[in-house]
Design a protein around this motif. Structure first.
Motif, PDB file in Angstrom:
ATOM      1  N   SER A   1      33.883  10.279 -70.321  1.00  0.00           N
ATOM      2  CA  SER A   1      34.614   9.682 -69.204  1.00  0.00           C
ATOM      3  C   SER A   1      35.143   8.307 -69.567  1.00  0.00           C
ATOM      4  O   SER A   1      36.281   7.949 -69.226  1.00  0.00           O
ATOM      5  CB  SER A   1      33.701   9.576 -67.978  1.00  0.00           C
TER       6      SER A   1
ATOM      7  N   ASP B   1      34.509  18.516 -66.813  1.00  0.00           N
ATOM      8  CA  ASP B   1      34.171  17.698 -65.646  1.00  0.00           C
ATOM      9  C   ASP B   1      34.690  16.260 -65.756  1.00  0.00           C
ATOM     10  O   ASP B   1      35.263  15.730 -64.787  1.00  0.00           O
ATOM     11  CB  ASP B   1      32.665  17.703 -65.426  1.00  0.00           C
TER      12      ASP B   1
ATOM     13  N   ASP C   1      37.385  14.901 -63.046  1.00  0.00           N
ATOM     14  CA  ASP C   1      37.023  13.756 -62.202  1.00  0.00           C
ATOM     15  C   ASP C   1      38.126  12.704 -62.205  1.00  0.00           C
ATOM     16  O   ASP C   1      38.470  12.143 -61.153  1.00  0.00           O
ATOM     17  CB  ASP C   1      35.710  13.141 -62.680  1.00  0.00           C
TER      18      ASP C   1
ATOM     19  N   LYS D   1      40.552  11.784 -59.041  1.00  0.00           N
ATOM     20  CA  LYS D   1      39.889  10.580 -58.534  1.00  0.00           C
ATOM     21  C   LYS D   1      40.676   9.907 -57.413  1.00  0.00           C
ATOM     22  O   LYS D   1      40.101   9.529 -56.388  1.00  0.00           O
ATOM     23  CB  LYS D   1      39.671   9.596 -59.680  1.00  0.00           C
TER      24      LYS D   1
ATOM     25  N   TYR E   1      37.374  20.834 -56.089  1.00  0.00           N
ATOM     26  CA  TYR E   1      38.158  19.673 -56.518  1.00  0.00           C
ATOM     27  C   TYR E   1      38.094  18.523 -55.513  1.00  0.00           C
ATOM     28  O   TYR E   1      38.115  17.349 -55.911  1.00  0.00           O
ATOM     29  CB  TYR E   1      39.625  20.096 -56.736  1.00  0.00           C
TER      30      TYR E   1
ATOM     31  N   ARG F   1      35.684  15.705 -55.925  1.00  0.00           N
ATOM     32  CA  ARG F   1      35.921  14.744 -56.998  1.00  0.00           C
ATOM     33  C   ARG F   1      36.787  13.562 -56.543  1.00  0.00           C
ATOM     34  O   ARG F   1      36.925  12.586 -57.265  1.00  0.00           O
ATOM     35  CB  ARG F   1      36.607  15.439 -58.183  1.00  0.00           C
TER      36      ARG F   1
ATOM     37  N   ARG G   1      37.745  10.229 -54.967  1.00  0.00           N
ATOM     38  CA  ARG G   1      37.031   8.991 -54.632  1.00  0.00           C
ATOM     39  C   ARG G   1      37.896   8.026 -53.817  1.00  0.00           C
ATOM     40  O   ARG G   1      37.365   7.226 -53.043  1.00  0.00           O
ATOM     41  CB  ARG G   1      36.563   8.276 -55.910  1.00  0.00           C
TER      42      ARG G   1
ATOM     43  N   ASN H   1      32.924  12.840 -50.901  1.00  0.00           N
ATOM     44  CA  ASN H   1      32.499  11.758 -51.782  1.00  0.00           C
ATOM     45  C   ASN H   1      33.504  10.607 -51.820  1.00  0.00           C
ATOM     46  O   ASN H   1      33.451   9.775 -52.730  1.00  0.00           O
ATOM     47  CB  ASN H   1      32.279  12.291 -53.198  1.00  0.00           C
TER      48      ASN H   1
END
Length: 529
Positions: free
Chosen positions: A12, A49, A53, A57, A102, A105, A107, A139
Protein backbone atom coordinates in the motif's frame (compact mmCIF):
# COMPACT_ATOMS: atom_id res chain seq x y z
CA UNK A 1 8.32 -12.06 -5.77
CA UNK A 2 10.26 -10.72 -2.80
CA UNK A 3 8.83 -11.79 0.55
CA UNK A 4 8.44 -8.15 1.65
CA UNK A 5 5.85 -7.67 -1.10
CA UNK A 6 3.62 -10.16 0.70
CA UNK A 7 3.03 -7.56 3.43
CA UNK A 8 -0.07 -5.51 2.49
CA UNK A 9 1.09 -2.40 4.37
CA UNK A 10 4.34 -2.23 2.38
CA UNK A 11 2.51 -2.70 -0.91
CA UNK A 12 0.00 0.00 0.00
CA UNK A 13 2.82 2.39 0.86
CA UNK A 14 4.55 1.72 -2.47
CA UNK A 15 1.34 2.23 -4.44
CA UNK A 16 0.44 5.36 -2.50
CA UNK A 17 3.84 7.03 -2.85
CA UNK A 18 4.02 6.24 -6.57
CA UNK A 19 0.58 7.60 -7.40
CA UNK A 20 0.73 10.50 -4.96
CA UNK A 21 3.99 11.68 -6.52
CA UNK A 22 2.39 11.66 -9.96
CA UNK A 23 -0.88 13.36 -9.01
CA UNK A 24 -0.11 15.41 -5.88
CA UNK A 25 -3.46 14.21 -4.51
CA UNK A 26 -5.38 10.94 -4.49
CA UNK A 27 -8.76 12.60 -3.98
CA UNK A 28 -9.56 12.34 -7.67
CA UNK A 29 -7.66 9.71 -9.65
CA UNK A 30 -7.14 10.41 -13.32
CA UNK A 31 -7.95 7.76 -15.88
CA UNK A 32 -4.38 6.50 -16.22
CA UNK A 33 -3.92 6.06 -12.46
CA UNK A 34 -7.28 4.31 -12.12
CA UNK A 35 -6.36 1.93 -14.93
CA UNK A 36 -3.00 1.27 -13.31
CA UNK A 37 -4.60 0.35 -9.99
CA UNK A 38 -7.21 -1.82 -11.71
CA UNK A 39 -4.45 -3.65 -13.53
CA UNK A 40 -2.48 -4.16 -10.31
CA UNK A 41 -5.59 -5.54 -8.60
CA UNK A 42 -5.84 -8.20 -11.33
CA UNK A 43 -2.14 -9.05 -11.26
CA UNK A 44 -2.04 -11.20 -8.12
CA UNK A 45 -3.80 -11.73 -4.81
CA UNK A 46 -1.07 -9.86 -2.88
CA UNK A 47 -1.73 -6.73 -4.94
CA UNK A 48 -5.51 -6.96 -5.08
CA UNK A 49 -6.63 -5.48 -1.76
CA UNK A 50 -4.03 -2.66 -1.54
CA UNK A 51 -4.79 -1.59 -5.12
CA UNK A 52 -8.56 -1.74 -4.66
CA UNK A 53 -8.33 0.22 -1.39
CA UNK A 54 -6.58 3.09 -3.19
CA UNK A 55 -8.86 2.85 -6.22
CA UNK A 56 -12.00 3.25 -4.09
CA UNK A 57 -10.57 5.39 -1.29
CA UNK A 58 -12.04 8.74 -2.47
CA UNK A 59 -15.31 9.09 -4.35
CA UNK A 60 -17.43 11.97 -5.60
CA UNK A 61 -20.39 10.01 -7.03
CA UNK A 62 -22.39 6.95 -5.99
CA UNK A 63 -22.60 5.68 -9.57
CA UNK A 64 -19.26 3.91 -9.35
CA UNK A 65 -20.76 1.69 -6.65
CA UNK A 66 -24.16 1.31 -8.32
CA UNK A 67 -22.53 0.27 -11.59
CA UNK A 68 -21.29 -2.84 -9.77
CA UNK A 69 -24.90 -4.03 -9.47
CA UNK A 70 -26.51 -6.23 -12.15
CA UNK A 71 -27.01 -4.34 -15.40
CA UNK A 72 -30.78 -4.83 -15.48
CA UNK A 73 -31.49 -2.69 -12.38
CA UNK A 74 -30.77 0.92 -13.37
CA UNK A 75 -31.41 2.81 -16.57
CA UNK A 76 -30.37 6.30 -17.64
CA UNK A 77 -33.09 8.39 -19.29
CA UNK A 78 -32.61 11.65 -21.17
CA UNK A 79 -36.19 12.59 -22.01
CA UNK A 80 -36.09 16.14 -20.61
CA UNK A 81 -32.60 17.14 -21.75
CA UNK A 82 -31.07 16.12 -18.41
CA UNK A 83 -29.92 12.62 -17.61
CA UNK A 84 -31.94 10.84 -14.93
CA UNK A 85 -31.28 7.47 -13.29
CA UNK A 86 -34.30 5.25 -12.64
CA UNK A 87 -35.01 1.70 -11.49
CA UNK A 88 -35.95 -0.90 -14.10
CA UNK A 89 -36.93 -3.57 -11.55
CA UNK A 90 -37.11 -4.03 -7.76
CA UNK A 91 -33.78 -4.34 -5.96
CA UNK A 92 -33.10 -7.63 -4.16
CA UNK A 93 -30.71 -8.11 -1.19
CA UNK A 94 -28.44 -10.24 -3.38
CA UNK A 95 -27.98 -7.28 -5.75
CA UNK A 96 -25.97 -5.46 -3.04
CA UNK A 97 -23.43 -8.23 -2.41
CA UNK A 98 -20.91 -7.11 -5.02
CA UNK A 99 -21.30 -3.33 -4.51
CA UNK A 100 -20.62 -3.72 -0.79
CA UNK A 101 -17.32 -5.45 -1.57
CA UNK A 102 -16.14 -2.10 -2.91
CA UNK A 103 -18.19 0.42 -0.90
CA UNK A 104 -16.50 -0.84 2.28
CA UNK A 105 -13.24 0.52 0.86
CA UNK A 106 -14.50 4.12 0.49
CA UNK A 107 -12.95 6.43 3.09
CA UNK A 108 -13.70 9.90 1.70
CA UNK A 109 -16.78 11.18 -0.13
CA UNK A 110 -17.06 14.66 -1.63
CA UNK A 111 -20.38 15.83 -3.01
CA UNK A 112 -20.36 18.99 -5.10
CA UNK A 113 -23.33 19.91 -7.25
CA UNK A 114 -21.05 20.78 -10.16
CA UNK A 115 -19.89 17.23 -10.83
CA UNK A 116 -21.53 14.76 -8.42
CA UNK A 117 -23.80 12.80 -10.78
CA UNK A 118 -26.66 11.92 -10.35
CA UNK A 119 -28.05 14.97 -8.59
CA UNK A 120 -31.82 14.59 -8.29
CA UNK A 121 -33.65 14.34 -4.97
CA UNK A 122 -35.93 11.66 -6.48
CA UNK A 123 -32.92 9.44 -7.23
CA UNK A 124 -31.55 9.70 -3.69
CA UNK A 125 -34.99 8.98 -2.25
CA UNK A 126 -35.17 5.82 -4.37
CA UNK A 127 -31.66 4.84 -3.29
CA UNK A 128 -32.54 5.34 0.38
CA UNK A 129 -35.54 3.00 0.09
CA UNK A 130 -33.47 0.34 -1.71
CA UNK A 131 -30.54 0.29 0.69
CA UNK A 132 -30.13 -2.47 3.29
CA UNK A 133 -30.02 -1.40 6.96
CA UNK A 134 -26.24 -0.88 6.95
CA UNK A 135 -24.79 2.43 5.65
CA UNK A 136 -23.82 2.75 1.99
CA UNK A 137 -20.22 3.53 2.99
CA UNK A 138 -19.81 1.90 6.43
CA UNK A 139 -16.10 2.80 6.74
CA UNK A 140 -16.33 6.39 5.55
CA UNK A 141 -14.05 8.78 7.46
CA UNK A 142 -14.70 12.18 5.88
CA UNK A 143 -17.74 13.67 4.17
CA UNK A 144 -17.90 17.01 2.37
CA UNK A 145 -21.42 17.96 1.23
CA UNK A 146 -21.59 21.22 -0.71
CA UNK A 147 -24.66 22.11 -2.76
CA UNK A 148 -27.13 24.98 -2.89
CA UNK A 149 -30.04 22.60 -3.64
CA UNK A 150 -31.99 22.41 -0.37
CA UNK A 151 -33.98 19.41 -1.67
CA UNK A 152 -30.83 17.28 -1.66
CA UNK A 153 -29.84 18.17 1.88
CA UNK A 154 -31.66 15.41 3.83
CA UNK A 155 -29.96 12.76 1.72
CA UNK A 156 -26.46 13.49 2.99
CA UNK A 157 -27.35 11.12 5.85
CA UNK A 158 -27.06 8.27 3.35
CA UNK A 159 -23.29 8.69 3.63
CA UNK A 160 -23.02 8.94 7.41
CA UNK A 161 -21.12 6.11 9.08
CA UNK A 162 -19.96 5.30 12.62
CA UNK A 163 -16.30 5.85 11.70
CA UNK A 164 -16.81 9.36 10.39
CA UNK A 165 -14.18 11.75 11.77
CA UNK A 166 -14.55 14.76 9.44
CA UNK A 167 -17.84 16.39 8.42
CA UNK A 168 -18.42 19.50 6.30
CA UNK A 169 -22.00 20.46 5.41
CA UNK A 170 -22.86 23.83 3.89
CA UNK A 171 -26.60 23.56 3.22
CA UNK A 172 -28.39 24.10 6.55
CA UNK A 173 -31.10 26.46 5.31
CA UNK A 174 -34.16 25.81 7.47
CA UNK A 175 -35.30 24.72 10.92
CA UNK A 176 -36.02 21.22 9.58
CA UNK A 177 -32.42 20.98 8.38
CA UNK A 178 -31.10 21.98 11.79
CA UNK A 179 -33.28 19.28 13.35
CA UNK A 180 -30.91 16.67 11.88
CA UNK A 181 -27.97 17.90 13.97
CA UNK A 182 -28.78 16.47 17.42
CA UNK A 183 -28.76 12.87 16.14
CA UNK A 184 -25.47 13.27 14.25
CA UNK A 185 -23.29 13.25 17.34
CA UNK A 186 -24.79 9.92 18.42
CA UNK A 187 -24.35 8.41 14.96
CA UNK A 188 -20.79 9.73 14.60
CA UNK A 189 -19.10 9.60 18.02
CA UNK A 190 -15.59 9.83 16.52
CA UNK A 191 -16.03 13.26 14.91
CA UNK A 192 -12.87 15.35 15.18
CA UNK A 193 -13.32 17.95 12.43
CA UNK A 194 -16.69 19.68 11.99
CA UNK A 195 -17.71 22.50 9.66
CA UNK A 196 -21.38 23.52 9.75
CA UNK A 197 -22.49 26.46 7.60
CA UNK A 198 -26.04 27.80 7.89
CA UNK A 199 -28.21 30.56 6.47
CA UNK A 200 -28.34 33.77 8.49
CA UNK A 201 -31.20 34.36 10.89
CA UNK A 202 -32.45 30.78 11.29
CA UNK A 203 -34.54 30.52 14.47
CA UNK A 204 -32.89 28.42 17.17
CA UNK A 205 -29.66 28.18 15.21
CA UNK A 206 -27.29 28.92 18.09
CA UNK A 207 -29.11 26.63 20.53
CA UNK A 208 -29.24 23.68 18.11
CA UNK A 209 -25.63 23.97 16.99
CA UNK A 210 -24.51 24.34 20.62
CA UNK A 211 -26.43 21.20 21.64
CA UNK A 212 -24.68 19.32 18.83
CA UNK A 213 -21.23 20.57 19.79
CA UNK A 214 -21.69 19.70 23.48
CA UNK A 215 -22.02 16.02 22.54
CA UNK A 216 -18.69 15.91 20.69
CA UNK A 217 -15.86 14.80 22.96
CA UNK A 218 -13.07 14.31 20.38
CA UNK A 219 -13.21 17.68 18.65
CA UNK A 220 -9.99 19.08 17.23
CA UNK A 221 -11.31 21.47 14.57
CA UNK A 222 -14.64 23.33 14.66
CA UNK A 223 -16.28 25.85 12.34
CA UNK A 224 -19.86 26.82 13.23
CA UNK A 225 -21.98 30.00 13.18
CA UNK A 226 -22.14 30.68 16.93
CA UNK A 227 -22.17 28.97 20.32
CA UNK A 228 -23.79 29.59 23.69
CA UNK A 229 -22.01 29.76 27.05
CA UNK A 230 -22.40 26.05 27.85
CA UNK A 231 -20.93 25.01 24.50
CA UNK A 232 -17.97 27.35 25.02
CA UNK A 233 -17.42 25.83 28.46
CA UNK A 234 -17.47 22.39 26.83
CA UNK A 235 -14.74 23.47 24.38
CA UNK A 236 -12.63 24.71 27.26
CA UNK A 237 -12.65 21.21 28.79
CA UNK A 238 -11.39 19.43 25.66
CA UNK A 239 -7.74 18.31 25.62
CA UNK A 240 -6.68 20.25 22.50
CA UNK A 241 -8.24 22.26 19.68
CA UNK A 242 -6.30 22.95 16.52
CA UNK A 243 -8.84 25.38 15.08
CA UNK A 244 -12.06 27.09 16.23
CA UNK A 245 -14.01 29.47 14.01
CA UNK A 246 -17.26 31.10 15.13
CA UNK A 247 -18.63 32.79 12.04
CA UNK A 248 -21.48 34.97 13.32
CA UNK A 249 -21.06 35.06 17.09
CA UNK A 250 -23.69 37.10 18.92
CA UNK A 251 -23.64 38.25 22.56
CA UNK A 252 -24.38 35.46 25.01
CA UNK A 253 -27.79 35.18 26.60
CA UNK A 254 -27.88 37.08 29.93
CA UNK A 255 -29.97 34.26 31.46
CA UNK A 256 -27.42 31.61 30.56
CA UNK A 257 -24.58 33.85 31.67
CA UNK A 258 -26.06 34.17 35.17
CA UNK A 259 -26.74 30.44 35.36
CA UNK A 260 -23.25 29.38 34.26
CA UNK A 261 -20.78 31.77 35.79
CA UNK A 262 -18.91 29.11 37.70
CA UNK A 263 -15.21 28.66 37.07
CA UNK A 264 -14.63 26.09 34.34
CA UNK A 265 -11.52 23.93 34.78
CA UNK A 266 -9.64 23.99 31.48
CA UNK A 267 -6.87 21.88 30.06
CA UNK A 268 -7.53 22.94 26.48
CA UNK A 269 -4.91 24.57 24.26
CA UNK A 270 -6.33 26.31 21.19
CA UNK A 271 -3.92 26.68 18.29
CA UNK A 272 -6.14 29.11 16.37
CA UNK A 273 -9.35 30.88 17.36
CA UNK A 274 -11.23 32.94 14.75
CA UNK A 275 -14.24 35.04 15.71
CA UNK A 276 -16.50 36.96 13.36
CA UNK A 277 -18.64 38.92 15.78
CA UNK A 278 -21.75 41.06 15.50
CA UNK A 279 -20.47 43.53 18.08
CA UNK A 280 -17.57 44.04 20.46
CA UNK A 281 -19.33 42.52 23.47
CA UNK A 282 -19.59 39.13 21.76
CA UNK A 283 -15.81 38.93 21.33
CA UNK A 284 -15.13 39.80 24.95
CA UNK A 285 -17.68 37.26 26.21
CA UNK A 286 -16.22 34.41 24.18
CA UNK A 287 -12.70 35.17 25.36
CA UNK A 288 -13.93 35.38 28.95
CA UNK A 289 -15.42 31.86 28.69
CA UNK A 290 -12.13 30.55 27.24
CA UNK A 291 -9.79 32.66 29.36
CA UNK A 292 -8.19 29.63 31.01
CA UNK A 293 -7.37 28.06 27.61
CA UNK A 294 -4.03 29.18 26.16
CA UNK A 295 -4.57 30.53 22.62
CA UNK A 296 -1.65 30.69 20.19
CA UNK A 297 -3.33 32.52 17.30
CA UNK A 298 -6.35 34.83 17.66
CA UNK A 299 -8.30 36.43 14.80
CA UNK A 300 -11.25 38.74 15.53
CA UNK A 301 -13.28 40.23 12.69
CA UNK A 302 -15.80 42.94 13.53
CA UNK A 303 -18.45 44.82 11.49
CA UNK A 304 -17.45 47.86 9.45
CA UNK A 305 -19.69 50.14 11.53
CA UNK A 306 -17.76 49.40 14.74
CA UNK A 307 -16.78 52.62 16.51
CA UNK A 308 -13.35 53.33 17.96
CA UNK A 309 -14.81 52.93 21.46
CA UNK A 310 -16.06 49.44 20.61
CA UNK A 311 -12.68 48.51 19.13
CA UNK A 312 -11.03 49.60 22.39
CA UNK A 313 -13.44 47.28 24.22
CA UNK A 314 -12.21 44.39 22.08
CA UNK A 315 -8.58 45.32 22.81
CA UNK A 316 -9.30 45.41 26.54
CA UNK A 317 -11.05 42.03 26.34
CA UNK A 318 -8.10 40.45 24.55
CA UNK A 319 -5.59 41.83 27.04
CA UNK A 320 -7.68 40.75 30.04
CA UNK A 321 -8.52 37.22 28.93
CA UNK A 322 -5.63 35.94 26.79
CA UNK A 323 -2.70 34.08 28.27
CA UNK A 324 0.23 36.51 28.15
CA UNK A 325 2.77 33.75 27.58
CA UNK A 326 0.98 31.84 24.81
CA UNK A 327 -0.43 34.33 22.28
CA UNK A 328 1.81 34.48 19.23
CA UNK A 329 -0.41 35.84 16.42
CA UNK A 330 -3.09 38.52 16.77
CA UNK A 331 -5.41 39.97 14.13
CA UNK A 332 -8.23 42.39 14.98
CA UNK A 333 -9.69 43.92 11.85
CA UNK A 334 -12.54 43.98 9.36
CA UNK A 335 -13.29 40.76 7.46
CA UNK A 336 -11.23 40.45 4.24
CA UNK A 337 -14.36 40.90 2.11
CA UNK A 338 -15.66 43.87 4.10
CA UNK A 339 -15.63 47.17 2.22
CA UNK A 340 -15.07 50.40 4.07
CA UNK A 341 -17.99 52.56 3.00
CA UNK A 342 -17.98 54.89 6.01
CA UNK A 343 -18.25 58.55 5.05
CA UNK A 344 -14.95 60.39 5.28
CA UNK A 345 -16.25 63.60 6.87
CA UNK A 346 -14.54 64.86 10.06
CA UNK A 347 -17.29 63.63 12.38
CA UNK A 348 -17.09 60.09 10.99
CA UNK A 349 -13.30 60.13 11.13
CA UNK A 350 -13.48 61.11 14.82
CA UNK A 351 -15.99 58.33 15.52
CA UNK A 352 -14.20 55.48 13.74
CA UNK A 353 -10.49 56.38 13.85
CA UNK A 354 -8.71 54.29 16.51
CA UNK A 355 -6.16 56.42 18.42
CA UNK A 356 -2.83 55.00 19.43
CA UNK A 357 -3.70 55.17 23.14
CA UNK A 358 -6.36 52.49 22.60
CA UNK A 359 -3.57 50.02 21.79
CA UNK A 360 -1.89 50.34 25.18
CA UNK A 361 -3.71 47.35 26.81
CA UNK A 362 -2.33 45.09 24.08
CA UNK A 363 1.24 46.00 25.00
CA UNK A 364 1.09 43.48 27.84
CA UNK A 365 1.15 40.73 25.17
CA UNK A 366 4.93 40.82 24.80
CA UNK A 367 5.28 37.44 23.06
CA UNK A 368 3.49 38.53 19.88
CA UNK A 369 5.35 37.92 16.61
CA UNK A 370 2.58 38.71 14.10
CA UNK A 371 0.04 41.53 14.54
CA UNK A 372 -2.70 42.93 12.30
CA UNK A 373 -4.79 45.82 13.62
CA UNK A 374 -7.21 47.88 11.56
CA UNK A 375 -10.40 49.88 11.87
CA UNK A 376 -13.04 51.16 9.47
CA UNK A 377 -10.92 54.27 8.77
CA UNK A 378 -7.59 52.99 10.11
CA UNK A 379 -5.49 53.78 13.17
CA UNK A 380 -4.66 57.35 14.14
CA UNK A 381 -0.97 56.99 15.08
CA UNK A 382 1.94 59.39 15.41
CA UNK A 383 5.66 58.74 15.76
CA UNK A 384 5.41 58.50 19.55
CA UNK A 385 2.71 55.82 19.32
CA UNK A 386 4.76 53.93 16.74
CA UNK A 387 7.73 53.99 19.12
CA UNK A 388 5.56 52.56 21.91
CA UNK A 389 4.48 49.75 19.60
CA UNK A 390 8.08 48.95 18.65
CA UNK A 391 9.16 48.88 22.30
CA UNK A 392 6.18 46.71 23.35
CA UNK A 393 6.66 44.02 20.68
CA UNK A 394 10.41 43.52 20.15
CA UNK A 395 9.87 39.98 18.81
CA UNK A 396 7.55 41.11 16.06
CA UNK A 397 8.19 39.69 12.58
CA UNK A 398 5.06 40.90 10.76
CA UNK A 399 3.16 44.07 11.63
CA UNK A 400 0.14 45.36 9.69
CA UNK A 401 -1.38 48.63 10.91
CA UNK A 402 -2.50 49.93 7.52
CA UNK A 403 -6.21 49.14 7.30
CA UNK A 404 -7.81 50.51 4.13
CA UNK A 405 -5.47 52.20 1.68
CA UNK A 406 -8.31 54.26 0.21
CA UNK A 407 -10.36 55.46 3.17
CA UNK A 408 -8.40 56.22 6.30
CA UNK A 409 -7.48 58.95 8.72
CA UNK A 410 -4.64 61.08 7.26
CA UNK A 411 -1.36 59.53 8.45
CA UNK A 412 0.63 61.36 11.10
CA UNK A 413 3.47 58.86 11.29
CA UNK A 414 6.55 59.95 9.36
CA UNK A 415 9.58 58.16 7.94
CA UNK A 416 11.24 58.69 11.32
CA UNK A 417 8.92 56.01 12.75
CA UNK A 418 10.43 53.45 10.39
CA UNK A 419 13.86 54.06 11.90
CA UNK A 420 12.41 53.23 15.32
CA UNK A 421 11.18 49.88 14.07
CA UNK A 422 14.55 49.21 12.43
CA UNK A 423 16.32 49.86 15.72
CA UNK A 424 13.98 48.08 18.15
CA UNK A 425 12.52 45.18 16.11
CA UNK A 426 15.45 43.21 14.67
CA UNK A 427 13.27 40.32 13.46
CA UNK A 428 10.78 42.44 11.52
CA UNK A 429 10.47 41.36 7.88
CA UNK A 430 7.06 42.78 6.93
CA UNK A 431 5.69 46.20 7.94
CA UNK A 432 2.47 47.80 6.72
CA UNK A 433 2.01 51.30 8.12
CA UNK A 434 0.48 54.54 6.77
CA UNK A 435 3.35 57.04 6.44
CA UNK A 436 3.54 60.72 5.59
CA UNK A 437 6.70 60.80 3.47
CA UNK A 438 6.72 64.51 2.58
CA UNK A 439 9.90 65.03 4.61
CA UNK A 440 12.94 62.78 4.76
CA UNK A 441 15.03 62.82 7.96
CA UNK A 442 18.76 62.28 8.10
CA UNK A 443 18.76 58.69 9.20
CA UNK A 444 21.89 58.99 11.35
CA UNK A 445 20.51 62.02 13.23
CA UNK A 446 16.76 61.52 13.24
CA UNK A 447 16.06 62.63 16.79
CA UNK A 448 14.71 66.11 16.07
CA UNK A 449 12.19 67.31 13.55
CA UNK A 450 14.43 70.23 12.58
CA UNK A 451 16.82 67.86 10.84
CA UNK A 452 14.18 66.63 8.40
CA UNK A 453 14.22 68.16 4.94
CA UNK A 454 11.03 68.65 2.86
CA UNK A 455 11.08 66.71 -0.39
CA UNK A 456 8.84 65.36 -3.09
CA UNK A 457 11.55 63.22 -4.69
CA UNK A 458 10.87 59.46 -4.53
CA UNK A 459 14.61 58.82 -4.85
CA UNK A 460 15.26 60.55 -1.51
CA UNK A 461 12.62 58.37 0.14
CA UNK A 462 14.10 55.25 -1.48
CA UNK A 463 17.58 56.18 -0.29
CA UNK A 464 16.34 56.67 3.27
CA UNK A 465 14.46 53.37 3.30
CA UNK A 466 17.46 51.54 1.85
CA UNK A 467 19.73 53.03 4.50
CA UNK A 468 17.67 51.80 7.46
CA UNK A 469 16.47 48.56 5.80
CA UNK A 470 19.46 47.39 3.71
CA UNK A 471 17.66 44.25 2.52
CA UNK A 472 14.32 45.91 1.73
CA UNK A 473 12.82 44.21 -1.33
CA UNK A 474 9.52 45.96 -2.03
CA UNK A 475 7.12 48.68 -0.95
CA UNK A 476 3.46 49.01 -1.81
CA UNK A 477 0.88 51.79 -1.69
CA UNK A 478 -2.16 49.58 -2.34
CA UNK A 479 -4.20 49.07 -5.48
CA UNK A 480 -6.62 51.28 -7.32
CA UNK A 481 -10.17 50.96 -6.04
CA UNK A 482 -13.00 52.22 -8.30
CA UNK A 483 -15.21 52.84 -5.23
CA UNK A 484 -12.89 55.59 -4.05
CA UNK A 485 -13.97 58.28 -6.50
CA UNK A 486 -13.57 61.42 -4.27
CA UNK A 487 -9.89 60.90 -3.53
CA UNK A 488 -8.79 58.81 -6.48
CA UNK A 489 -6.60 61.54 -8.03
CA UNK A 490 -4.72 62.08 -4.78
CA UNK A 491 -4.39 58.34 -4.17
CA UNK A 492 -3.13 57.67 -7.68
CA UNK A 493 -0.57 60.46 -7.40
CA UNK A 494 0.76 58.94 -4.18
CA UNK A 495 0.82 55.49 -5.76
CA UNK A 496 2.92 56.72 -8.66
CA UNK A 497 5.49 58.15 -6.27
CA UNK A 498 5.66 54.95 -4.25
CA UNK A 499 6.02 52.96 -7.49
CA UNK A 500 9.04 55.12 -8.27
CA UNK A 501 10.41 54.37 -4.79
CA UNK A 502 9.92 50.64 -5.39
CA UNK A 503 11.65 50.87 -8.77
CA UNK A 504 14.70 52.54 -7.20
CA UNK A 505 15.18 49.94 -4.46
CA UNK A 506 16.73 47.18 -6.65
CA UNK A 507 19.26 49.69 -7.99
CA UNK A 508 20.21 50.76 -4.48
CA UNK A 509 20.51 47.12 -3.35
CA UNK A 510 22.82 46.43 -6.29
CA UNK A 511 25.00 49.44 -5.48
CA UNK A 512 25.16 48.38 -1.83
CA UNK A 513 26.17 44.83 -2.79
CA UNK A 514 28.90 46.13 -5.10
CA UNK A 515 30.23 48.40 -2.38
CA UNK A 516 30.42 45.50 0.05
CA UNK A 517 32.17 43.35 -2.56
CA UNK A 518 34.87 45.91 -3.39
CA UNK A 519 35.33 46.80 0.28
CA UNK A 520 35.89 43.14 1.07
CA UNK A 521 38.36 42.82 -1.83
CA UNK A 522 40.25 45.87 -0.59
CA UNK A 523 40.61 44.42 2.90
CA UNK A 524 41.73 41.06 1.51
CA UNK A 525 44.40 42.73 -0.64
CA UNK A 526 45.66 44.71 2.36
CA UNK A 527 45.95 41.50 4.38
CA UNK A 528 47.99 39.89 1.60
CA UNK A 529 50.36 42.84 1.52
Amino acid sequence: MHCSLCIPEIISLIFYETLNGAEQSLNHLNRDSAQTLAGLARTCKAFRDPALDLLWKSQCTVMNVLNCMPGDIWEVLDDTGAEEVRLKRPVLPSDWERPFIYSHRVRHFKYEFSYSYPDSAAFYETLRMCLPPEPLFPNIESLLWETSDAALFPHFRLFIGPRLTSLTVSTFQSASHLSLLPALATQCPLLREVCILTSDGLPGRCETVSFFVKQLTRLQSLEVPCLDAMALDHLAKLPVLDFVHLDDQTPLSPVLELAFQTEVPSSCTIDMLTLTVTDARAATEVLARLHASPIRSLVIQFPKNTSATAVREIYNGVAANCNLASLDTLSIALPPTGTTETAADPEQIALYAVPGTHLFPLFTLTTLTSVTLAGPVGLDLDDAAAAEIARAWPRITSLDLAGSAFLHVPPRTTLRALLTFAQLCPHLWRLSLPVNAHSVPKWRKAETAAEARPTQRPLDVAAYLSSIFPRLEWVSAGKEDPRDEPVRAEVLAGQRKWKAVEAALPVLRKVRAEEKYWTRREYEEEDLD
